[in-house]
Design an enzyme around this catalytic site. Structure first.
Site, short mmCIF file in Angstrom:
data_model
loop_
_atom_site.label_atom_id
_atom_site.label_comp_id
_atom_site.label_asym_id
_atom_site.label_seq_id
_atom_site.Cartn_x
_atom_site.Cartn_y
_atom_site.Cartn_z
CG ASP A 252 -1.97 1.10 1.14
OD1 ASP A 252 -3.06 0.82 0.62
OD2 ASP A 252 -1.68 2.24 1.57
CG ASN A 260 -4.41 11.27 -5.87
OD1 ASN A 260 -3.69 11.29 -6.86
ND2 ASN A 260 -5.09 10.20 -5.50
CG ASP A 269 -3.78 8.44 -12.56
OD1 ASP A 269 -4.23 7.93 -11.52
OD2 ASP A 269 -4.50 9.00 -13.43
CD GLU A 295 -4.44 4.16 -1.69
OE1 GLU A 295 -4.70 4.48 -0.52
OE2 GLU A 295 -5.26 4.30 -2.63
#
Length: 405
Positions: A252, A260, A269, A295
Protein backbone atom coordinates in the site's frame (compact mmCIF):
# COMPACT_ATOMS: atom_id res chain seq x y z
CA UNK A 1 -15.54 -30.46 -69.23
CA UNK A 2 -17.28 -27.83 -67.10
CA UNK A 3 -17.92 -24.37 -68.50
CA UNK A 4 -14.75 -22.42 -67.65
CA UNK A 5 -16.33 -18.95 -67.78
CA UNK A 6 -19.16 -20.00 -65.46
CA UNK A 7 -16.68 -21.20 -62.85
CA UNK A 8 -14.84 -17.90 -63.06
CA UNK A 9 -18.05 -15.92 -62.66
CA UNK A 10 -18.95 -17.95 -59.56
CA UNK A 11 -15.54 -17.23 -58.04
CA UNK A 12 -15.82 -13.55 -58.91
CA UNK A 13 -19.17 -13.11 -57.19
CA UNK A 14 -18.08 -15.17 -54.15
CA UNK A 15 -14.93 -13.12 -53.58
CA UNK A 16 -16.78 -9.84 -54.15
CA UNK A 17 -19.39 -10.72 -51.52
CA UNK A 18 -16.63 -11.91 -49.19
CA UNK A 19 -14.82 -8.59 -49.59
CA UNK A 20 -18.01 -6.69 -48.74
CA UNK A 21 -18.63 -8.79 -45.62
CA UNK A 22 -15.06 -8.43 -44.36
CA UNK A 23 -15.07 -4.69 -45.02
CA UNK A 24 -18.35 -4.29 -43.14
CA UNK A 25 -16.97 -6.30 -40.21
CA UNK A 26 -13.84 -4.16 -40.10
CA UNK A 27 -15.80 -0.91 -40.30
CA UNK A 28 -18.03 -2.00 -37.42
CA UNK A 29 -15.24 -2.59 -34.90
CA UNK A 30 -12.10 -0.98 -36.41
CA UNK A 31 -10.16 -3.31 -34.08
CA UNK A 32 -8.82 -5.92 -36.48
CA UNK A 33 -6.90 -4.22 -39.28
CA UNK A 34 -6.20 -7.58 -40.87
CA UNK A 35 -9.86 -7.73 -41.89
CA UNK A 36 -9.41 -4.61 -44.02
CA UNK A 37 -6.29 -6.04 -45.69
CA UNK A 38 -8.08 -9.33 -46.30
CA UNK A 39 -11.08 -7.47 -47.77
CA UNK A 40 -8.77 -5.52 -50.10
CA UNK A 41 -7.18 -8.77 -51.23
CA UNK A 42 -10.55 -10.39 -51.89
CA UNK A 43 -11.69 -7.33 -53.86
CA UNK A 44 -8.57 -7.38 -56.05
CA UNK A 45 -9.11 -11.08 -56.71
CA UNK A 46 -12.76 -10.44 -57.63
CA UNK A 47 -11.69 -7.77 -60.14
CA UNK A 48 -8.96 -10.02 -61.50
CA UNK A 49 -11.50 -12.78 -62.09
CA UNK A 50 -13.56 -10.32 -64.14
CA UNK A 51 -10.62 -9.69 -66.47
CA UNK A 52 -9.84 -13.42 -66.60
CA UNK A 53 -13.46 -14.05 -67.63
CA UNK A 54 -13.08 -11.53 -70.46
CA UNK A 55 -9.82 -13.27 -71.44
CA UNK A 56 -11.58 -16.65 -71.51
CA UNK A 57 -14.29 -15.32 -73.84
CA UNK A 58 -12.11 -13.13 -76.04
CA UNK A 59 -8.40 -13.80 -75.44
CA UNK A 60 -6.25 -10.66 -75.33
CA UNK A 61 -2.91 -9.67 -73.87
CA UNK A 62 -4.29 -6.77 -71.82
CA UNK A 63 -7.04 -8.91 -70.22
CA UNK A 64 -4.53 -11.64 -69.41
CA UNK A 65 -2.08 -9.11 -67.92
CA UNK A 66 -4.69 -7.44 -65.73
CA UNK A 67 -6.33 -10.70 -64.73
CA UNK A 68 -3.12 -12.42 -63.63
CA UNK A 69 -1.48 -9.28 -62.23
CA UNK A 70 -4.43 -8.34 -60.04
CA UNK A 71 -4.74 -11.96 -58.91
CA UNK A 72 -1.16 -11.91 -57.63
CA UNK A 73 -1.65 -8.50 -56.01
CA UNK A 74 -4.78 -9.78 -54.25
CA UNK A 75 -2.93 -12.84 -52.96
CA UNK A 76 -0.10 -10.57 -51.77
CA UNK A 77 -2.71 -8.67 -49.77
CA UNK A 78 -3.94 -11.95 -48.28
CA UNK A 79 -0.37 -12.75 -47.26
CA UNK A 80 -0.02 -9.29 -45.72
CA UNK A 81 -3.28 -9.67 -43.82
CA UNK A 82 -2.19 -13.04 -42.40
CA UNK A 83 1.12 -11.56 -41.22
CA UNK A 84 -0.79 -8.58 -39.81
CA UNK A 85 -3.03 -10.92 -37.85
CA UNK A 86 -0.04 -12.72 -36.35
CA UNK A 87 2.25 -9.77 -35.68
CA UNK A 88 -0.13 -6.83 -35.33
CA UNK A 89 2.13 -4.65 -37.50
CA UNK A 90 1.49 -2.81 -40.75
CA UNK A 91 1.38 -5.20 -43.74
CA UNK A 92 2.37 -2.55 -46.33
CA UNK A 93 5.97 -3.63 -46.78
CA UNK A 94 5.17 -7.32 -47.06
CA UNK A 95 2.40 -6.61 -49.56
CA UNK A 96 4.65 -4.41 -51.69
CA UNK A 97 7.53 -6.91 -51.71
CA UNK A 98 5.26 -9.88 -52.44
CA UNK A 99 3.46 -8.01 -55.23
CA UNK A 100 6.67 -6.91 -56.95
CA UNK A 101 8.34 -10.32 -56.56
CA UNK A 102 5.38 -12.10 -58.17
CA UNK A 103 4.23 -9.61 -60.80
CA UNK A 104 7.66 -8.80 -62.30
CA UNK A 105 8.31 -12.38 -63.59
CA UNK A 106 4.78 -12.37 -65.01
CA UNK A 107 5.36 -9.12 -66.91
CA UNK A 108 8.76 -10.28 -68.17
CA UNK A 109 7.17 -13.43 -69.60
CA UNK A 110 4.46 -11.39 -71.32
CA UNK A 111 6.95 -8.88 -72.72
CA UNK A 112 9.00 -11.76 -74.11
CA UNK A 113 5.89 -12.96 -75.97
CA UNK A 114 5.45 -16.18 -73.98
CA UNK A 115 1.91 -15.89 -72.72
CA UNK A 116 1.77 -19.62 -71.89
CA UNK A 117 4.82 -19.21 -69.70
CA UNK A 118 3.10 -16.21 -68.08
CA UNK A 119 0.17 -18.42 -67.04
CA UNK A 120 2.57 -20.99 -65.59
CA UNK A 121 4.61 -18.35 -63.75
CA UNK A 122 1.50 -16.76 -62.26
CA UNK A 123 0.20 -20.14 -61.07
CA UNK A 124 3.52 -20.96 -59.38
CA UNK A 125 3.61 -17.50 -57.79
CA UNK A 126 0.02 -17.98 -56.59
CA UNK A 127 0.97 -21.29 -54.98
CA UNK A 128 3.90 -19.67 -53.16
CA UNK A 129 1.83 -16.72 -51.94
CA UNK A 130 -0.93 -18.98 -50.67
CA UNK A 131 1.63 -21.19 -48.93
CA UNK A 132 2.92 -18.07 -47.19
CA UNK A 133 -0.62 -17.20 -46.08
CA UNK A 134 -1.07 -20.74 -44.73
CA UNK A 135 2.27 -20.55 -42.93
CA UNK A 136 1.37 -17.27 -41.20
CA UNK A 137 -1.91 -18.66 -39.92
CA UNK A 138 -0.18 -21.86 -38.85
CA UNK A 139 2.29 -19.83 -36.78
CA UNK A 140 -0.63 -17.93 -35.22
CA UNK A 141 -2.47 -21.11 -34.24
CA UNK A 142 -1.90 -20.67 -30.48
CA UNK A 143 -4.43 -17.82 -30.42
CA UNK A 144 -7.30 -19.93 -31.80
CA UNK A 145 -5.95 -23.42 -32.61
CA UNK A 146 -8.81 -25.08 -34.47
CA UNK A 147 -9.84 -22.03 -36.51
CA UNK A 148 -6.32 -20.92 -37.43
CA UNK A 149 -5.29 -24.45 -38.39
CA UNK A 150 -8.45 -24.84 -40.50
CA UNK A 151 -7.67 -21.62 -42.39
CA UNK A 152 -4.05 -22.69 -42.86
CA UNK A 153 -5.09 -26.08 -44.27
CA UNK A 154 -7.56 -24.54 -46.74
CA UNK A 155 -5.05 -22.00 -48.02
CA UNK A 156 -2.46 -24.77 -48.37
CA UNK A 157 -4.85 -26.96 -50.38
CA UNK A 158 -5.85 -24.09 -52.67
CA UNK A 159 -2.19 -23.24 -53.19
CA UNK A 160 -1.42 -26.87 -53.91
CA UNK A 161 -4.09 -26.94 -56.63
CA UNK A 162 -2.18 -24.28 -58.61
CA UNK A 163 0.87 -26.49 -59.13
CA UNK A 164 -0.67 -29.05 -61.56
CA UNK A 165 -2.17 -26.10 -63.45
CA UNK A 166 1.32 -24.67 -63.92
CA UNK A 167 2.74 -28.03 -64.94
CA UNK A 168 0.02 -28.83 -67.47
CA UNK A 169 0.38 -25.43 -69.15
CA UNK A 170 4.02 -26.15 -69.93
CA UNK A 171 3.59 -29.81 -70.87
CA UNK A 172 0.29 -29.65 -72.79
CA UNK A 173 -0.09 -26.10 -74.05
CA UNK A 174 3.48 -24.83 -74.41
CA UNK A 175 5.06 -21.41 -74.04
CA UNK A 176 2.57 -19.72 -76.35
CA UNK A 177 -1.18 -20.32 -76.10
CA UNK A 178 -4.27 -19.01 -77.86
CA UNK A 179 -6.18 -18.34 -74.63
CA UNK A 180 -6.51 -19.42 -70.99
CA UNK A 181 -5.54 -23.07 -70.48
CA UNK A 182 -8.48 -25.43 -70.13
CA UNK A 183 -7.87 -28.84 -68.60
CA UNK A 184 -8.88 -31.02 -65.68
CA UNK A 185 -6.42 -29.30 -63.32
CA UNK A 186 -8.00 -25.93 -64.07
CA UNK A 187 -11.52 -27.20 -63.40
CA UNK A 188 -10.49 -29.04 -60.24
CA UNK A 189 -8.67 -25.99 -58.87
CA UNK A 190 -11.55 -23.63 -59.64
CA UNK A 191 -14.10 -25.93 -57.98
CA UNK A 192 -11.87 -26.20 -54.91
CA UNK A 193 -11.63 -22.39 -54.78
CA UNK A 194 -15.42 -22.03 -55.04
CA UNK A 195 -15.84 -24.37 -52.07
CA UNK A 196 -13.02 -22.78 -50.06
CA UNK A 197 -14.14 -19.14 -50.35
CA UNK A 198 -17.22 -19.33 -48.08
CA UNK A 199 -15.37 -21.57 -45.63
CA UNK A 200 -12.42 -19.18 -45.48
CA UNK A 201 -14.76 -16.24 -45.08
CA UNK A 202 -16.63 -17.87 -42.20
CA UNK A 203 -13.46 -18.94 -40.41
CA UNK A 204 -11.84 -15.53 -40.89
CA UNK A 205 -14.86 -13.88 -39.32
CA UNK A 206 -14.78 -16.46 -36.51
CA UNK A 207 -11.09 -15.74 -35.96
CA UNK A 208 -11.82 -12.04 -35.65
CA UNK A 209 -14.67 -12.74 -33.22
CA UNK A 210 -12.46 -14.99 -31.10
CA UNK A 211 -9.81 -12.29 -30.94
CA UNK A 212 -12.41 -9.67 -29.99
CA UNK A 213 -13.79 -11.90 -27.25
CA UNK A 214 -10.31 -12.55 -25.90
CA UNK A 215 -9.53 -8.82 -25.98
CA UNK A 216 -12.71 -8.05 -24.05
CA UNK A 217 -11.81 -10.70 -21.49
CA UNK A 218 -8.31 -9.27 -21.11
CA UNK A 219 -9.79 -5.82 -20.62
CA UNK A 220 -12.18 -7.19 -17.99
CA UNK A 221 -9.31 -8.84 -16.11
CA UNK A 222 -6.67 -6.14 -16.49
CA UNK A 223 -6.20 -2.86 -14.67
CA UNK A 224 -6.24 -0.24 -17.45
CA UNK A 225 -3.74 2.11 -15.78
CA UNK A 226 -0.98 -0.34 -14.90
CA UNK A 227 -1.61 -3.37 -17.09
CA UNK A 228 -1.54 -5.58 -14.00
CA UNK A 229 -4.22 -8.11 -13.15
CA UNK A 230 -7.23 -6.67 -11.38
CA UNK A 231 -8.83 -8.12 -8.25
CA UNK A 232 -11.21 -10.36 -10.20
CA UNK A 233 -8.40 -11.82 -12.30
CA UNK A 234 -6.24 -12.44 -9.24
CA UNK A 235 -8.98 -14.41 -7.53
CA UNK A 236 -9.63 -16.41 -10.71
CA UNK A 237 -5.97 -17.44 -10.90
CA UNK A 238 -6.12 -18.54 -7.27
CA UNK A 239 -9.53 -20.23 -7.27
CA UNK A 240 -7.88 -23.45 -6.05
CA UNK A 241 -6.18 -21.61 -3.20
CA UNK A 242 -2.61 -20.60 -2.45
CA UNK A 243 -0.21 -23.57 -2.29
CA UNK A 244 1.69 -24.27 0.96
CA UNK A 245 4.89 -22.99 -0.64
CA UNK A 246 3.21 -19.71 -1.62
CA UNK A 247 3.30 -16.32 0.02
CA UNK A 248 0.91 -13.40 -0.45
CA UNK A 249 2.27 -9.87 -0.18
CA UNK A 250 0.08 -6.79 0.08
CA UNK A 251 1.56 -3.38 -0.71
CA UNK A 252 0.00 0.00 0.00
CA UNK A 253 1.52 3.30 -1.10
CA UNK A 254 1.93 5.48 1.97
CA UNK A 255 -0.10 8.69 2.32
CA UNK A 256 -1.28 8.42 -1.26
CA UNK A 257 -4.24 10.75 -0.73
CA UNK A 258 -1.81 13.53 0.14
CA UNK A 259 -0.06 13.00 -3.20
CA UNK A 260 -3.34 13.42 -5.07
CA UNK A 261 -4.37 16.42 -2.99
CA UNK A 262 -1.01 18.18 -3.24
CA UNK A 263 0.21 17.29 -6.71
CA UNK A 264 -2.97 16.29 -8.56
CA UNK A 265 -4.43 13.04 -9.81
CA UNK A 266 -2.12 12.92 -12.84
CA UNK A 267 0.86 12.71 -10.49
CA UNK A 268 -1.00 10.12 -8.45
CA UNK A 269 -1.50 8.00 -11.55
CA UNK A 270 2.18 8.43 -12.36
CA UNK A 271 3.18 7.17 -8.91
CA UNK A 272 0.87 4.15 -9.26
CA UNK A 273 2.36 3.36 -12.67
CA UNK A 274 5.89 3.62 -11.28
CA UNK A 275 5.01 1.20 -8.49
CA UNK A 276 3.53 -1.27 -10.99
CA UNK A 277 6.76 -1.11 -13.02
CA UNK A 278 8.76 -1.73 -9.85
CA UNK A 279 6.55 -4.67 -8.89
CA UNK A 280 6.98 -6.28 -12.30
CA UNK A 281 10.77 -5.89 -12.31
CA UNK A 282 12.47 -9.32 -12.18
CA UNK A 283 9.12 -10.95 -11.41
CA UNK A 284 9.29 -14.79 -11.38
CA UNK A 285 7.40 -16.49 -14.20
CA UNK A 286 4.99 -18.24 -11.80
CA UNK A 287 4.23 -15.11 -9.76
CA UNK A 288 1.12 -12.93 -10.11
CA UNK A 289 0.99 -9.17 -9.61
CA UNK A 290 -2.33 -7.34 -9.30
CA UNK A 291 -3.75 -3.94 -8.46
CA UNK A 292 -6.61 -4.71 -6.11
CA UNK A 293 -7.54 -1.21 -5.02
CA UNK A 294 -6.69 2.42 -5.63
CA UNK A 295 -3.13 2.36 -4.24
CA UNK A 296 -3.16 -1.23 -2.98
CA UNK A 297 -1.36 -4.05 -4.78
CA UNK A 298 -0.98 -7.80 -4.29
CA UNK A 299 1.97 -9.99 -5.17
CA UNK A 300 1.50 -13.77 -5.13
CA UNK A 301 4.70 -15.83 -4.96
CA UNK A 302 3.90 -19.50 -5.52
CA UNK A 303 7.17 -21.26 -4.76
CA UNK A 304 9.18 -19.40 -2.16
CA UNK A 305 10.05 -19.20 1.51
CA UNK A 306 9.06 -16.44 3.88
CA UNK A 307 12.66 -15.24 4.04
CA UNK A 308 12.81 -15.01 0.23
CA UNK A 309 9.44 -13.25 0.10
CA UNK A 310 10.57 -10.78 2.78
CA UNK A 311 13.69 -9.96 0.79
CA UNK A 312 11.70 -9.47 -2.40
CA UNK A 313 9.17 -7.22 -0.65
CA UNK A 314 11.99 -5.19 0.85
CA UNK A 315 13.65 -4.90 -2.58
CA UNK A 316 10.38 -3.65 -4.06
CA UNK A 317 10.05 -1.10 -1.25
CA UNK A 318 13.59 0.23 -1.70
CA UNK A 319 13.49 0.27 -5.52
CA UNK A 320 10.15 2.07 -5.52
CA UNK A 321 11.47 4.88 -3.36
CA UNK A 322 14.45 5.34 -5.68
CA UNK A 323 12.35 5.10 -8.83
CA UNK A 324 9.80 7.68 -7.74
CA UNK A 325 12.47 10.05 -6.51
CA UNK A 326 14.35 9.79 -9.80
CA UNK A 327 11.24 10.16 -11.99
CA UNK A 328 9.20 12.73 -10.05
CA UNK A 329 11.49 14.14 -7.30
CA UNK A 330 8.85 13.08 -4.77
CA UNK A 331 9.69 11.33 -1.51
CA UNK A 332 7.14 8.53 -1.67
CA UNK A 333 7.20 5.28 0.30
CA UNK A 334 5.28 2.01 0.45
CA UNK A 335 4.41 -0.45 3.22
CA UNK A 336 3.91 -4.19 2.87
CA UNK A 337 2.40 -7.12 4.75
CA UNK A 338 3.11 -10.80 4.09
CA UNK A 339 1.32 -14.06 4.88
CA UNK A 340 2.26 -17.64 3.88
CA UNK A 341 -0.06 -20.19 2.34
CA UNK A 342 -0.32 -22.56 5.29
CA UNK A 343 -0.44 -26.35 5.47
CA UNK A 344 -2.82 -27.03 2.57
CA UNK A 345 -4.02 -24.96 -0.38
CA UNK A 346 -5.22 -22.03 1.67
CA UNK A 347 -8.26 -19.96 0.81
CA UNK A 348 -6.93 -16.79 -0.78
CA UNK A 349 -9.40 -14.62 1.16
CA UNK A 350 -7.96 -15.87 4.44
CA UNK A 351 -4.35 -15.44 3.35
CA UNK A 352 -4.96 -11.93 2.06
CA UNK A 353 -6.78 -11.07 5.31
CA UNK A 354 -3.69 -12.16 7.26
CA UNK A 355 -1.44 -10.16 4.93
CA UNK A 356 -3.75 -7.18 5.38
CA UNK A 357 -3.40 -7.40 9.16
CA UNK A 358 0.37 -7.44 8.75
CA UNK A 359 0.10 -4.45 6.43
CA UNK A 360 -1.92 -2.64 9.10
CA UNK A 361 0.89 -3.31 11.57
CA UNK A 362 3.38 -1.85 9.08
CA UNK A 363 1.26 1.29 8.79
CA UNK A 364 0.79 1.53 12.55
CA UNK A 365 4.50 1.02 13.12
CA UNK A 366 5.45 4.11 11.14
CA UNK A 367 4.95 3.16 7.46
CA UNK A 368 7.73 2.52 4.91
CA UNK A 369 8.34 -0.97 6.28
CA UNK A 370 7.69 -4.66 5.59
CA UNK A 371 5.89 -6.79 8.18
CA UNK A 372 5.30 -10.55 8.13
CA UNK A 373 2.38 -12.29 9.82
CA UNK A 374 3.30 -14.89 12.44
CA UNK A 375 2.26 -18.24 10.97
CA UNK A 376 2.80 -21.88 11.74
CA UNK A 377 4.95 -23.56 9.08
CA UNK A 378 4.01 -26.88 7.54
CA UNK A 379 6.05 -28.74 10.11
CA UNK A 380 4.59 -26.78 13.00
CA UNK A 381 7.65 -24.52 13.44
CA UNK A 382 7.36 -20.82 12.71
CA UNK A 383 8.97 -19.42 9.57
CA UNK A 384 12.22 -17.52 9.76
CA UNK A 385 11.85 -14.16 11.46
CA UNK A 386 8.50 -15.01 13.12
CA UNK A 387 7.69 -15.68 16.73
CA UNK A 388 6.07 -19.00 17.69
CA UNK A 389 2.30 -19.14 17.35
CA UNK A 390 0.30 -19.12 20.54
CA UNK A 391 -1.14 -22.44 21.61
CA UNK A 392 -4.65 -21.15 21.50
CA UNK A 393 -4.46 -19.85 17.94
CA UNK A 394 -5.46 -21.81 14.90
CA UNK A 395 -3.02 -20.41 12.32
CA UNK A 396 -2.14 -16.84 13.18
CA UNK A 397 -1.32 -14.51 16.01
CA UNK A 398 -0.30 -10.89 15.99
CA UNK A 399 1.95 -9.96 13.04
CA UNK A 400 5.52 -8.82 13.70
CA UNK A 401 7.86 -6.49 11.85
CA UNK A 402 10.25 -8.04 9.38
CA UNK A 403 13.91 -7.88 10.44
CA UNK A 404 14.44 -6.21 7.06
CA UNK A 405 12.18 -3.25 7.90
Amino acid sequence: MLDFASLLVAIGFSTAFLAAILLAAWKTTRRDGFLFSCAAGALLIAVSVGFSTIDSISPSLWAQSLGLGLLLAGEAYLYGSAAQFRLGTSPSRRIAVATVASVVPLLLSLLAGYNGLAYSVSYIASAILLYLVAYEFWRARTEAPMTAIGIAVLYFLVGLSFLPRALLVLTWDGLIVAGPPRNWAQDLSLMLIIGAIPALGAMTMALSQIRTTQAHRREALTDPLTGLLNRRALFETLENGLPPSGVAVLFDIDEFKAINDTHGHAMGDRVITLFAETLLQDLPADASAARIGGEEFALILRDTTMDQALRRAEDVRARFIARVRGATRLDCTVSAGLAPGGRDHANIDRVLAEADRALYEAKRGGRNRVVAARQQANSGAPPSGAAPASSGADDTTEPIPSPLA
